[in-house]
Scaffold this motif. Structure first.
Motif, PDB file in Angstrom:
ATOM      1  N   MET A   1      -6.730  14.342 -10.373  1.00  0.00           N
ATOM      2  CA  MET A   1      -7.175  13.009  -9.949  1.00  0.00           C
ATOM      3  C   MET A   1      -5.975  12.204  -9.441  1.00  0.00           C
ATOM      4  O   MET A   1      -4.952  12.117 -10.103  1.00  0.00           O
ATOM      5  CB  MET A   1      -7.842  12.273 -11.116  1.00  0.00           C
ATOM      6  CG  MET A   1      -8.351  10.885 -10.788  1.00  0.00           C
ATOM      7  SD  MET A   1      -9.805  10.888  -9.723  1.00  0.00           S
ATOM      8  CE  MET A   1     -11.032  11.548 -10.850  1.00  0.00           C
ATOM      9  N   ALA A   2      -6.122  11.607  -8.251  1.00  0.00           N
ATOM     10  CA  ALA A   2      -5.036  10.787  -7.696  1.00  0.00           C
ATOM     11  C   ALA A   2      -4.876   9.509  -8.513  1.00  0.00           C
ATOM     12  O   ALA A   2      -5.845   8.978  -9.072  1.00  0.00           O
ATOM     13  CB  ALA A   2      -5.328  10.455  -6.244  1.00  0.00           C
ATOM     14  N   ILE A   3      -3.656   9.020  -8.556  1.00  0.00           N
ATOM     15  CA  ILE A   3      -3.359   7.827  -9.340  1.00  0.00           C
ATOM     16  C   ILE A   3      -3.396   6.601  -8.430  1.00  0.00           C
ATOM     17  O   ILE A   3      -2.710   6.555  -7.414  1.00  0.00           O
ATOM     18  CB  ILE A   3      -1.974   7.942 -10.006  1.00  0.00           C
ATOM     19  CG1 ILE A   3      -1.922   9.162 -10.916  1.00  0.00           C
ATOM     20  CG2 ILE A   3      -1.655   6.677 -10.804  1.00  0.00           C
ATOM     21  CD1 ILE A   3      -0.538   9.437 -11.478  1.00  0.00           C
ATOM     22  N   ALA A   4      -4.212   5.609  -8.797  1.00  0.00           N
ATOM     23  CA  ALA A   4      -4.270   4.359  -8.044  1.00  0.00           C
ATOM     24  C   ALA A   4      -3.188   3.395  -8.497  1.00  0.00           C
ATOM     25  O   ALA A   4      -2.605   2.676  -7.683  1.00  0.00           O
ATOM     26  CB  ALA A   4      -5.649   3.707  -8.203  1.00  0.00           C
ATOM     27  N   LEU A   5      -2.903   3.371  -9.799  1.00  0.00           N
ATOM     28  CA  LEU A   5      -1.943   2.414 -10.361  1.00  0.00           C
ATOM     29  C   LEU A   5      -1.169   3.068 -11.488  1.00  0.00           C
ATOM     30  O   LEU A   5      -1.751   3.724 -12.356  1.00  0.00           O
ATOM     31  CB  LEU A   5      -2.674   1.181 -10.898  1.00  0.00           C
ATOM     32  CG  LEU A   5      -1.844   0.201 -11.747  1.00  0.00           C
ATOM     33  CD1 LEU A   5      -0.805  -0.510 -10.892  1.00  0.00           C
ATOM     34  CD2 LEU A   5      -2.748  -0.804 -12.440  1.00  0.00           C
ATOM     35  N   GLU A   6       0.137   2.874 -11.469  1.00  0.00           N
ATOM     36  CA  GLU A   6       0.981   3.359 -12.562  1.00  0.00           C
ATOM     37  C   GLU A   6       2.029   2.292 -12.889  1.00  0.00           C
ATOM     38  O   GLU A   6       2.833   1.929 -12.030  1.00  0.00           O
ATOM     39  CB  GLU A   6       1.656   4.671 -12.195  1.00  0.00           C
ATOM     40  CG  GLU A   6       2.421   5.299 -13.351  1.00  0.00           C
ATOM     41  CD  GLU A   6       2.943   6.686 -13.020  1.00  0.00           C
ATOM     42  OE1 GLU A   6       3.135   7.486 -13.943  1.00  0.00           O
ATOM     43  OE2 GLU A   6       3.171   6.949 -11.816  1.00  0.00           O
ATOM     44  N   ILE A   7       1.975   1.806 -14.113  1.00  0.00           N
ATOM     45  CA  ILE A   7       2.921   0.795 -14.587  1.00  0.00           C
ATOM     46  C   ILE A   7       3.727   1.396 -15.727  1.00  0.00           C
ATOM     47  O   ILE A   7       3.166   1.987 -16.656  1.00  0.00           O
ATOM     48  CB  ILE A   7       2.184  -0.464 -15.093  1.00  0.00           C
ATOM     49  CG1 ILE A   7       1.352  -1.085 -13.969  1.00  0.00           C
ATOM     50  CG2 ILE A   7       3.175  -1.488 -15.635  1.00  0.00           C
ATOM     51  CD1 ILE A   7       0.481  -2.240 -14.430  1.00  0.00           C
TER      52      ILE A   7
ATOM     53  N   VAL B   1      -4.109   3.949 -14.007  1.00  0.00           N
ATOM     54  CA  VAL B   1      -5.504   3.875 -13.576  1.00  0.00           C
ATOM     55  C   VAL B   1      -5.685   4.876 -12.441  1.00  0.00           C
ATOM     56  O   VAL B   1      -4.936   4.844 -11.457  1.00  0.00           O
ATOM     57  CB  VAL B   1      -5.882   2.455 -13.095  1.00  0.00           C
ATOM     58  CG1 VAL B   1      -7.305   2.434 -12.557  1.00  0.00           C
ATOM     59  CG2 VAL B   1      -5.713   1.445 -14.232  1.00  0.00           C
ATOM     60  N   ASP B   2      -6.663   5.761 -12.579  1.00  0.00           N
ATOM     61  CA  ASP B   2      -6.929   6.753 -11.546  1.00  0.00           C
ATOM     62  C   ASP B   2      -7.778   6.161 -10.430  1.00  0.00           C
ATOM     63  O   ASP B   2      -8.539   5.195 -10.649  1.00  0.00           O
ATOM     64  CB  ASP B   2      -7.644   7.966 -12.136  1.00  0.00           C
ATOM     65  CG  ASP B   2      -6.747   8.791 -13.041  1.00  0.00           C
ATOM     66  OD1 ASP B   2      -5.510   8.750 -12.848  1.00  0.00           O
ATOM     67  OD2 ASP B   2      -7.274   9.456 -13.954  1.00  0.00           O
ATOM     68  N   GLU B   3      -7.687   6.747  -9.243  1.00  0.00           N
ATOM     69  CA  GLU B   3      -8.509   6.285  -8.123  1.00  0.00           C
ATOM     70  C   GLU B   3      -9.984   6.440  -8.465  1.00  0.00           C
ATOM     71  O   GLU B   3     -10.400   7.446  -9.045  1.00  0.00           O
ATOM     72  CB  GLU B   3      -8.174   7.078  -6.859  1.00  0.00           C
ATOM     73  CG  GLU B   3      -6.857   6.654  -6.220  1.00  0.00           C
ATOM     74  CD  GLU B   3      -6.776   7.050  -4.747  1.00  0.00           C
ATOM     75  OE1 GLU B   3      -7.613   6.563  -3.966  1.00  0.00           O
ATOM     76  OE2 GLU B   3      -5.880   7.833  -4.402  1.00  0.00           O
ATOM     77  N   GLY B   4     -10.765   5.428  -8.109  1.00  0.00           N
ATOM     78  CA  GLY B   4     -12.198   5.456  -8.351  1.00  0.00           C
ATOM     79  C   GLY B   4     -12.627   4.882  -9.685  1.00  0.00           C
ATOM     80  O   GLY B   4     -13.824   4.751  -9.948  1.00  0.00           O
ATOM     81  N   GLU B   5     -11.682   4.506 -10.538  1.00  0.00           N
ATOM     82  CA  GLU B   5     -12.046   3.902 -11.824  1.00  0.00           C
ATOM     83  C   GLU B   5     -12.414   2.429 -11.646  1.00  0.00           C
ATOM     84  O   GLU B   5     -11.942   1.760 -10.723  1.00  0.00           O
ATOM     85  CB  GLU B   5     -10.884   3.990 -12.813  1.00  0.00           C
ATOM     86  CG  GLU B   5     -10.707   5.321 -13.496  1.00  0.00           C
ATOM     87  CD  GLU B   5      -9.796   5.223 -14.717  1.00  0.00           C
ATOM     88  OE1 GLU B   5     -10.320   5.015 -15.822  1.00  0.00           O
ATOM     89  OE2 GLU B   5      -8.568   5.335 -14.551  1.00  0.00           O
ATOM     90  N   MET B   6     -13.243   1.928 -12.569  1.00  0.00           N
ATOM     91  CA  MET B   6     -13.468   0.486 -12.706  1.00  0.00           C
ATOM     92  C   MET B   6     -13.056   0.123 -14.121  1.00  0.00           C
ATOM     93  O   MET B   6     -13.664   0.584 -15.095  1.00  0.00           O
ATOM     94  CB  MET B   6     -14.919   0.110 -12.446  1.00  0.00           C
ATOM     95  CG  MET B   6     -15.168  -1.400 -12.545  1.00  0.00           C
ATOM     96  SD  MET B   6     -16.777  -1.888 -11.858  1.00  0.00           S
ATOM     97  CE  MET B   6     -16.762  -3.662 -12.216  1.00  0.00           C
ATOM     98  N   VAL B   7     -12.022  -0.674 -14.224  1.00  0.00           N
ATOM     99  CA  VAL B   7     -11.382  -0.969 -15.507  1.00  0.00           C
ATOM    100  C   VAL B   7     -11.404  -2.470 -15.755  1.00  0.00           C
ATOM    101  O   VAL B   7     -11.153  -3.264 -14.845  1.00  0.00           O
ATOM    102  CB  VAL B   7      -9.925  -0.458 -15.518  1.00  0.00           C
ATOM    103  CG1 VAL B   7      -9.235  -0.803 -16.827  1.00  0.00           C
ATOM    104  CG2 VAL B   7      -9.891   1.043 -15.272  1.00  0.00           C
TER     105      VAL B   7
ATOM    106  N   LEU C   1      -1.003   3.400  -5.410  1.00  0.00           N
ATOM    107  CA  LEU C   1      -1.261   4.441  -4.416  1.00  0.00           C
ATOM    108  C   LEU C   1       0.012   5.218  -4.094  1.00  0.00           C
ATOM    109  O   LEU C   1       0.328   5.506  -2.950  1.00  0.00           O
ATOM    110  CB  LEU C   1      -1.868   3.829  -3.150  1.00  0.00           C
ATOM    111  CG  LEU C   1      -3.168   3.039  -3.383  1.00  0.00           C
ATOM    112  CD1 LEU C   1      -3.556   2.274  -2.125  1.00  0.00           C
ATOM    113  CD2 LEU C   1      -4.289   3.967  -3.828  1.00  0.00           C
ATOM    114  N   ASP C   2       0.780   5.499  -5.170  1.00  0.00           N
ATOM    115  CA  ASP C   2       1.999   6.306  -5.116  1.00  0.00           C
ATOM    116  C   ASP C   2       3.127   5.653  -4.325  1.00  0.00           C
ATOM    117  O   ASP C   2       4.041   6.342  -3.852  1.00  0.00           O
ATOM    118  CB  ASP C   2       1.700   7.700  -4.528  1.00  0.00           C
ATOM    119  CG  ASP C   2       2.697   8.750  -5.024  1.00  0.00           C
ATOM    120  OD1 ASP C   2       3.166   8.614  -6.166  1.00  0.00           O
ATOM    121  OD2 ASP C   2       3.016   9.672  -4.253  1.00  0.00           O
TER     122      ASP C   2
END
Length: 274
Positions: free
Chosen positions: A1-7, A28-34, A67-68
């Motif tokens: 799964m691609a990563i949308a956000l990494e902190i 947060v992975d791409e396509g998640e709703m958090v 988005l990397d």
């Protein structure tokens, strides 16, 4: 799964000795709703503003990648942060619309990063751009108000216009900062339904800050709870029982448990265009 956000290890100090964010780590992975959950002052809005690159963390403090690509690291914004922001849609609590301008003009501002400066100055948009604007307004259910000034619409309608702006922007990540805080339950339901449909049907990653557990349980499968700038919970909303919330937040838990969930299912709306 691609990563949308990494902190990683992000901290922010506004007042000496008091951290607004304290060593935050989040993926947060791409396509998640958090949902970012927390009482007032927990750090939700501050975290969203760091993700969008509106604010820098403390010097030497961690990093934020979307988005990397780096938004910031070590307390400094990335040089290409403006280009990256075109992929990040931000829905503010107070809408951020220009009240005297028509709804269409407000929504079309989401395209400004793709429009030559001379056209943006004269508010000149092509027929195709205006059609995409109308499609976005239809997708959030307010296209019949397209010609009206933004100030003539209700709070819920203005918030859905702000969401339409992220659609014409073609944002891959939507950050919504307390988007229903000032809305009545019916308007709040429509706004949350709209964000959920964008996530479900377009696959857009959505991170929304809230302070109502019941709404988080209805719309999201993952909750990240903040308290005093720290991540204190990351998991399913079903495990956030009143007892656990009181254990984490003490007296502030009543703010999270208070009633505020949508009272009924929303009327069907048109499916979003892919």
């Amino acid at each position: 799964m691609a990563i949308a956000l990494e902190i990683r290890q992000l901290s922010k100090t506004f007042t000496p000795g008091q951290k607004a964010l304290d060593n935050v780590n989040l993926r947060v992975d791409e396509g998640e709703m958090v949902v970012l959950l927390g009482a007032s002052g927990s750090g939700k809005s501050t975290l969203l503003r760091h993700i969008a690159g509106f604010v820098c963390g403390d010097a030497g403090s961690g990093s934020v990648k979307v988005l990397d690509r780096y938004v910031q690291r070590d307390g400094k914004l990335a040089r290409d942060v403006r280009a990256l922001r075109t992929q990040i849609g931000f829905v503010f609590q107070q809408f951020n619309l220009v009240g005297r301008l028509p709804l269409t003009t407000n929504v079309l501002t989401g395209m400004l990063h793709r429009v030559p400066p001379w056209r943006s100055v004269f508010k000149w948009f092509t027929r195709d751009e205006r059609q995409r604007c109308m499609a976005a307004l239809a997708q959030v259910g307010i296209d019949k108000y397209a010609a009206q000034r933004a100030s003539t619409l209700s709070g819920g309608q203005q918030q859905r216009a702000a969401i339409a702006r992220t659609l014409v922007q073609e944002a891959r990540l939507i950050l919504a900062d307390e988007p229903i805080a000032s809305l009545d339950p019916a308007a709040a339901r429509k706004v949350m339904d709209t964000l959920a449909r964008i996530n479900r049907e377009l696959g857009t990653t959505v991170i929304v800050s809230l302070h109502q557990v019941d709404i988080a349980m209805r719309y999201c499968q993952r909750v990240v709870a903040l308290h005093q700038g720290r991540v204190v919970y990351d998991g399913t909303p079903a495990r956030l029982t009143p007892a656990l919330l009181h254990d984490i937040y003490g007296p502030l838990a009543t703010e999270l448990i208070a009633h505020g969930a949508p009272e009924a299912q929303a009327a069907p709306q048109p499916a979003l265009a892919h």
